[in-house]
Design an enzyme around this catalytic site. Structure first.
Site, PDB file in Angstrom:
ATOM      1  CE  LYS A  54     -26.280   2.936  -7.895  1.00 12.74           C
ATOM      2  NZ  LYS A  54     -24.857   2.566  -7.928  1.00 12.74           N
ATOM      3  CD  GLN A  98     -22.648   0.632 -10.322  1.00 13.11           C
ATOM      4  OE1 GLN A  98     -23.282   1.639 -10.006  1.00 13.11           O
ATOM      5  NE2 GLN A  98     -22.789  -0.520  -9.690  1.00 13.11           N
ATOM      6  CG  ASP A 121     -20.503   4.204  -3.423  1.00 14.49           C
ATOM      7  OD1 ASP A 121     -21.694   4.012  -3.110  1.00 14.49           O
ATOM      8  OD2 ASP A 121     -19.977   3.666  -4.413  1.00 14.49           O
TER       9      ASP A 121
END
Length: 296
Positions: A54, A98, A121
């Site tokens: 990422k 994460q 997210d």
């Protein structure tokens, strides 16, 4: 019939190029680039790889990438305090924690602590509520990527038209299944939500024009279950053993049998997975633009 492959790489590359071009415009207008901060708690090997990838793609798009790594025994209160600081930082446009988190940390409390405007997210209850009501918001990256794939393939495969289609979503996670159902519904599909405990799953598949498999069970959905000409979006990524003792990645759909029945299908690997990070970049840019109250 041999299905058309809906490959993620060319679509993801297009999205990343579009994001990079708009990031340059954003920087020209505001004198800074959008910023994404990823928080990793613990040393899960797969998570470390995801975070590293990422970061690479975020920087390639011209954005600022910051990775904060915390030890596995970090107290939940310390993690929440960190999120409070990131929420208040004007240079941070997107925050991603994460998953999975260590067992002693309540992931729901962590998600709820992120500023919804920075929740790239798309998991915060505010963003989930907006999505459920059909209101524009930050959307979870994987289902967003699935919808883009359906849109991009439609000219080549008319049966990928979502409006009016009968769509089956197999899986009810907050990360994929539930938001996928909401997105399909907003796009005027008739949506059935199913899962591993649904009765007579083959019968549900047999009626569906579009099948999105996100149940987390290797090769669970068989080709003989599918309606001929169905469009299949396989979200699953499962590592299984081969006869030679090595391993391979497979989806939630039995590809070899499904490819002979479907009109279009995503491969695993090389399909949906590549879209997720591309959509994360897009969400970060969208969050930055919304916070700056500009349109590009």
């Amino acid at each position: 019939m041999t299905a058309t492959l809906i490959e993620g790489k060319p679509i993801a590359l297009d999205i990343r190029a579009e994001v990079a071009a708009k990031v340059a415009l954003f920087q020209a207008k505001l004198g800074r680039a959008p910023g994404l901060t990823v928080v990793l708690v613990g040393e899960d090997p797969a998570s470390q790889v995801y975070v590293r990838n990422k970061g690479v793609l975020t920087r390639e798009a011209g954005m600022v990438s910051d990775e904060i790594k915390l030890p596995a025994d970090t107290a939940q209160s310390d993690l929440l305090a960190l999120l409070g600081k990131l929420n208040a930082d004007p240079l941070v446009d997107g925050i991603l924690v994460q998953m999975p988190l260590p067992p002693h940390i309540d992931s729901q409390a962590v998600v709820a602590a992120i500023d919804p405007a920075k929740d790239v997210d798309g998991l915060h209850p505010v963003n989930a509520g907006y999505l459920a009501q059909g209101i524009e918001a930050l959307v979870p990256c994987t289902p967003k990527g699935c919808m883009i794939m359906l849109e991009r393939i439609r000219a080549q495969v008319p049966k990928a038209e979502v409006a009016g289609a009968s769509a089956l979503v197999i899986g009810r996670s907050i990360l994929v299944g539930r938001p996928m159902g909401a997105l399909l519904l907003s796009a005027n599909a008739t949506v059935t939500m199913a899962h591993s405990r649904s009765r007579d799953l083959p019968a549900l598949c047999a009626e569906a024009d579009i099948v999105v498999a996100a149940v987390g069970k290797p090769e669970m959905v068989r080709g003989e279950w599918l309606k001929r000409g169905a469009v299949v979006i396989d979200v699953g990524i499962n590592r299984i053993a081969k006869e030679d003792g090595k391993t391979k990645l497979v989806g939630d759909v039995h590809f070899a049998s499904a490819v002979e029945v479907a009109s279009a299908i995503t491969p695993v690997p090389g399909g949906v997975g590549l879209m997720t990070t591309a959509c994360l970049l897009q969400n970060t840019l969208d969050a930055a633009c919304a916070r700056a109250r500009i349109k590009l």
